[in-house]
Design a protein around this motif. Structure first.
Motif, PDB file in Angstrom:
ATOM      1  N   ILE A  69     -26.539 -10.707  24.258  1.00  0.00           N
ATOM      2  CA  ILE A  69     -26.387  -9.485  23.473  1.00  0.00           C
ATOM      3  C   ILE A  69     -26.729  -9.811  22.027  1.00  0.00           C
ATOM      4  CG2 ILE A  69     -24.740  -7.750  22.700  1.00  0.00           C
ATOM      5  CD1 ILE A  69     -23.131  -8.440  25.261  1.00  0.00           C
ATOM      6  N   PRO A  70     -27.616  -9.062  21.382  1.00  0.00           N
ATOM      7  CA  PRO A  70     -27.943  -9.349  19.983  1.00  0.00           C
ATOM      8  C   PRO A  70     -26.685  -9.404  19.128  1.00  0.00           C
ATOM      9  CG  PRO A  70     -29.420  -7.706  20.874  1.00  0.00           C
ATOM     10  CD  PRO A  70     -28.366  -7.929  21.904  1.00  0.00           C
ATOM     11  N   GLY A  71     -26.616 -10.407  18.299  1.00  0.00           N
ATOM     12  CA  GLY A  71     -25.445 -10.554  17.455  1.00  0.00           C
ATOM     13  C   GLY A  71     -24.421 -11.507  18.036  1.00  0.00           C
ATOM     14  N   GLU A  72     -24.548 -11.787  19.300  1.00  0.00           N
ATOM     15  CA  GLU A  72     -23.651 -12.749  19.907  1.00  0.00           C
ATOM     16  C   GLU A  72     -24.324 -14.115  19.950  1.00  0.00           C
ATOM     17  OE1 GLU A  72     -20.481 -12.483  21.007  1.00  0.00           O
ATOM     18  OE2 GLU A  72     -20.464 -10.491  20.113  1.00  0.00           O
ATOM     19  N   LEU A  73     -23.539 -15.132  19.856  1.00  0.00           N
ATOM     20  CA  LEU A  73     -24.073 -16.489  19.899  1.00  0.00           C
ATOM     21  C   LEU A  73     -24.357 -16.859  21.354  1.00  0.00           C
ATOM     22  CD1 LEU A  73     -24.672 -19.022  18.236  1.00  0.00           C
ATOM     23  CD2 LEU A  73     -22.338 -19.738  18.664  1.00  0.00           C
ATOM     24  N   SER A  74     -25.606 -17.082  21.678  1.00  0.00           N
ATOM     25  CA  SER A  74     -25.965 -17.450  23.038  1.00  0.00           C
ATOM     26  C   SER A  74     -25.825 -18.958  23.183  1.00  0.00           C
ATOM     27  CB  SER A  74     -27.400 -17.022  23.340  1.00  0.00           C
ATOM     28  OG  SER A  74     -27.752 -17.417  24.642  1.00  0.00           O
ATOM     29  N   LEU A  75     -24.987 -19.381  24.079  1.00  0.00           N
ATOM     30  CA  LEU A  75     -24.690 -20.808  24.168  1.00  0.00           C
ATOM     31  C   LEU A  75     -25.772 -21.578  24.898  1.00  0.00           C
ATOM     32  CD1 LEU A  75     -20.912 -20.490  24.818  1.00  0.00           C
ATOM     33  CD2 LEU A  75     -21.981 -21.458  22.810  1.00  0.00           C
ATOM     34  N   GLY A  76     -26.393 -20.988  25.875  1.00  0.00           N
ATOM     35  CA  GLY A  76     -27.508 -21.641  26.527  1.00  0.00           C
ATOM     36  C   GLY A  76     -27.125 -22.740  27.490  1.00  0.00           C
ATOM     37  N   VAL A  77     -25.861 -23.104  27.523  1.00  0.00           N
ATOM     38  CA  VAL A  77     -25.399 -24.137  28.445  1.00  0.00           C
ATOM     39  C   VAL A  77     -24.102 -23.656  29.069  1.00  0.00           C
ATOM     40  CG1 VAL A  77     -26.432 -26.062  27.213  1.00  0.00           C
ATOM     41  CG2 VAL A  77     -24.143 -25.323  26.607  1.00  0.00           C
ATOM     42  N   PRO A  78     -23.799 -24.087  30.288  1.00  0.00           N
ATOM     43  CA  PRO A  78     -22.506 -23.727  30.868  1.00  0.00           C
ATOM     44  C   PRO A  78     -21.380 -24.286  30.003  1.00  0.00           C
ATOM     45  CG  PRO A  78     -23.951 -24.698  32.514  1.00  0.00           C
ATOM     46  CD  PRO A  78     -24.581 -24.935  31.179  1.00  0.00           C
ATOM     47  N   MET A  79     -20.416 -23.478  29.684  1.00  0.00           N
ATOM     48  CA  MET A  79     -19.354 -23.957  28.805  1.00  0.00           C
ATOM     49  C   MET A  79     -18.244 -24.663  29.561  1.00  0.00           C
ATOM     50  SD  MET A  79     -18.714 -21.233  25.793  1.00  0.00           S
ATOM     51  CE  MET A  79     -17.536 -22.355  25.075  1.00  0.00           C
ATOM     52  N   MET A  80     -17.958 -24.191  30.765  1.00  0.00           N
ATOM     53  CA  MET A  80     -16.797 -24.732  31.468  1.00  0.00           C
ATOM     54  C   MET A  80     -17.230 -25.285  32.808  1.00  0.00           C
ATOM     55  SD  MET A  80     -13.224 -22.767  32.322  1.00  0.00           S
ATOM     56  CE  MET A  80     -12.733 -22.570  30.622  1.00  0.00           C
ATOM     57  N   THR A  81     -16.826 -26.495  33.113  1.00  0.00           N
ATOM     58  CA  THR A  81     -17.142 -27.077  34.404  1.00  0.00           C
ATOM     59  C   THR A  81     -15.849 -27.504  35.087  1.00  0.00           C
ATOM     60  OG1 THR A  81     -17.424 -29.261  33.436  1.00  0.00           O
ATOM     61  CG2 THR A  81     -19.391 -27.908  33.674  1.00  0.00           C
ATOM     62  N   PHE A  82     -15.881 -27.524  36.405  1.00  0.00           N
ATOM     63  CA  PHE A  82     -14.704 -27.854  37.198  1.00  0.00           C
ATOM     64  C   PHE A  82     -15.076 -28.992  38.125  1.00  0.00           C
ATOM     65  CE2 PHE A  82     -12.153 -27.175  41.094  1.00  0.00           C
ATOM     66  CZ  PHE A  82     -10.889 -27.237  40.553  1.00  0.00           C
ATOM     67  N   GLY A  83     -14.230 -30.001  38.189  1.00  0.00           N
ATOM     68  CA  GLY A  83     -14.474 -31.115  39.076  1.00  0.00           C
ATOM     69  C   GLY A  83     -13.199 -31.493  39.808  1.00  0.00           C
ATOM     70  N   ALA A  84     -13.286 -31.698  41.102  1.00  0.00           N
ATOM     71  CA  ALA A  84     -12.073 -32.001  41.858  1.00  0.00           C
ATOM     72  C   ALA A  84     -12.420 -32.762  43.130  1.00  0.00           C
ATOM     73  CB  ALA A  84     -11.343 -30.703  42.222  1.00  0.00           C
ATOM     74  N   LEU A  85     -11.401 -33.428  43.663  1.00  0.00           N
ATOM     75  CA  LEU A  85     -11.519 -34.136  44.933  1.00  0.00           C
ATOM     76  C   LEU A  85     -10.429 -33.641  45.858  1.00  0.00           C
ATOM     77  CD1 LEU A  85     -12.105 -37.813  43.746  1.00  0.00           C
ATOM     78  CD2 LEU A  85     -13.764 -36.306  44.875  1.00  0.00           C
ATOM     79  N   GLY A  86     -10.735 -33.563  47.141  1.00  0.00           N
ATOM     80  CA  GLY A  86      -9.734 -33.124  48.102  1.00  0.00           C
ATOM     81  C   GLY A  86      -9.981 -33.737  49.457  1.00  0.00           C
ATOM     82  N   THR A  87      -9.032 -33.527  50.320  1.00  0.00           N
ATOM     83  CA  THR A  87      -9.143 -34.052  51.677  1.00  0.00           C
ATOM     84  C   THR A  87      -8.761 -32.996  52.694  1.00  0.00           C
ATOM     85  OG1 THR A  87      -6.885 -34.907  51.585  1.00  0.00           O
ATOM     86  CG2 THR A  87      -8.643 -36.447  51.023  1.00  0.00           C
ATOM     87  N   VAL A  88      -9.369 -33.108  53.836  1.00  0.00           N
ATOM     88  CA  VAL A  88      -9.014 -32.263  54.992  1.00  0.00           C
ATOM     89  C   VAL A  88      -8.681 -33.222  56.127  1.00  0.00           C
ATOM     90  CG1 VAL A  88      -9.854 -30.606  56.684  1.00  0.00           C
ATOM     91  CG2 VAL A  88     -10.498 -30.377  54.275  1.00  0.00           C
ATOM     92  N   THR A  89      -7.472 -33.083  56.640  1.00  0.00           N
ATOM     93  CA  THR A  89      -7.053 -33.928  57.761  1.00  0.00           C
ATOM     94  C   THR A  89      -6.927 -33.034  58.983  1.00  0.00           C
ATOM     95  OG1 THR A  89      -5.819 -35.334  56.226  1.00  0.00           O
ATOM     96  CG2 THR A  89      -5.340 -35.584  58.579  1.00  0.00           C
ATOM     97  N   ASN A  90      -7.937 -33.111  59.827  1.00  0.00           N
ATOM     98  CA  ASN A  90      -7.923 -32.259  61.022  1.00  0.00           C
ATOM     99  C   ASN A  90      -7.042 -32.878  62.099  1.00  0.00           C
ATOM    100  OD1 ASN A  90      -9.717 -30.014  60.450  1.00  0.00           O
ATOM    101  ND2 ASN A  90     -11.293 -31.583  60.205  1.00  0.00           N
ATOM    102  N   PRO A  91      -6.408 -32.031  62.903  1.00  0.00           N
ATOM    103  CA  PRO A  91      -5.569 -32.544  64.002  1.00  0.00           C
ATOM    104  C   PRO A  91      -6.416 -33.372  64.966  1.00  0.00           C
ATOM    105  CG  PRO A  91      -5.218 -30.197  63.657  1.00  0.00           C
ATOM    106  CD  PRO A  91      -6.404 -30.577  62.833  1.00  0.00           C
TER     107      PRO A  91
END
Lengths: 92, 134
Positions: A69-91
């Protein structure tokens, strides 16, 4: 000549917080804490802009491109990233 | 010209802490199957909820160096099975989605040892961080 303006998430650009040099982290923390206390907790950032010859500051003429939007600062890069590890233990 | 905004670390910390405040107490993380919606404001369609994991009452302590490290996440058993789990979300305690992310075996936001979730499978998350780009 450049100018550096403090912008708070809820306050917006504060015309009383204009610097000719980038503010220090301590100044940034102080301004953000003050804005948080007055306007509610939120992020703060510094907007760099140019001062034109008549001394006015074209805050809303920050160079940007793309679909922002004109007048807004265009960041050009993703600002927020999410990183995680998990496990699934199937029966068995 | 390239777009090169850079934010101060204290500004990044403030933004992340504001996100924790926005999500509120007792947030949850849900895993789904199907296609991840366009954004976190787009309603879910046919995607199936696989499991709901509880965040700590306070999702995370104050951020540091532009990174938020979530407090312990309580594991849970899957409530549905079938298709692989492909995406997830951080939601408020009232189940309003706030941050969607991808799930995969590698190269995803949440990497699992197995994206195949069998009936009654125990699901857990051992670590989670949210980072603001500098």
């Amino acid at each position: 000549m450049k100018a550096y303006l403090f912008r708070h998430q809820h306050k917006g650009i504060d015309p009383t917080r204009v610097f000719l040099q980038p503010p220090t982290d301590a100044q940034m923390a102080s301004m953000n804490a003050h804005a948080d206390s007055v306007h509610g907790a939120g992020w703060g950032m510094i907007v760099e802009t140019d001062i034109v010859s008549d001394g006015t500051i074209p805050v809303f003429e920050i160079e940007q491109s793309g679909s922002g939007i004109p007048g807004e600062l265009s960041l050009g890069v993703p600002m927020m990233t999410f990183g995680a590890l998990g496990t699934v233990t199937n029966p068995e | 010209m390239a777009l090169t905004p850079k934010t101060a670390v204290l500004a990044r910390n403030a933004a992340l802490d504001a996100f924790v405040t926005h999500v509120g107490a007792s947030a949850v993380i849900r895993w789904y199957d199907g296609t991840q919606p366009t954004d976190a404001d787009t309603a879910i369609g046919a995607q199936v909820l696989i499991v709901t994991l509880a965040c700590s009452a306070t999702m995370a302590p104050a951020s540091s160096a532009g990174t938020l490290t979530l407090n312990a996440i309580t594991g849970a058993n899957a409530v549905a099975t079938g298709n692989p789990t492909t995406w997830g979300s951080i939601l408020t305690s009232a189940f309003t989605r706030k941050l969607d992310f991808s799930i995969g075996a590698s190269g995803a936001n949440l990497n699992l040892n197995s994206v195949t979730v069998g009936s009654g499978a125990a699901c857990a998350m051992s670590a989670a961080t949210i980072t603001m780009a500098a």
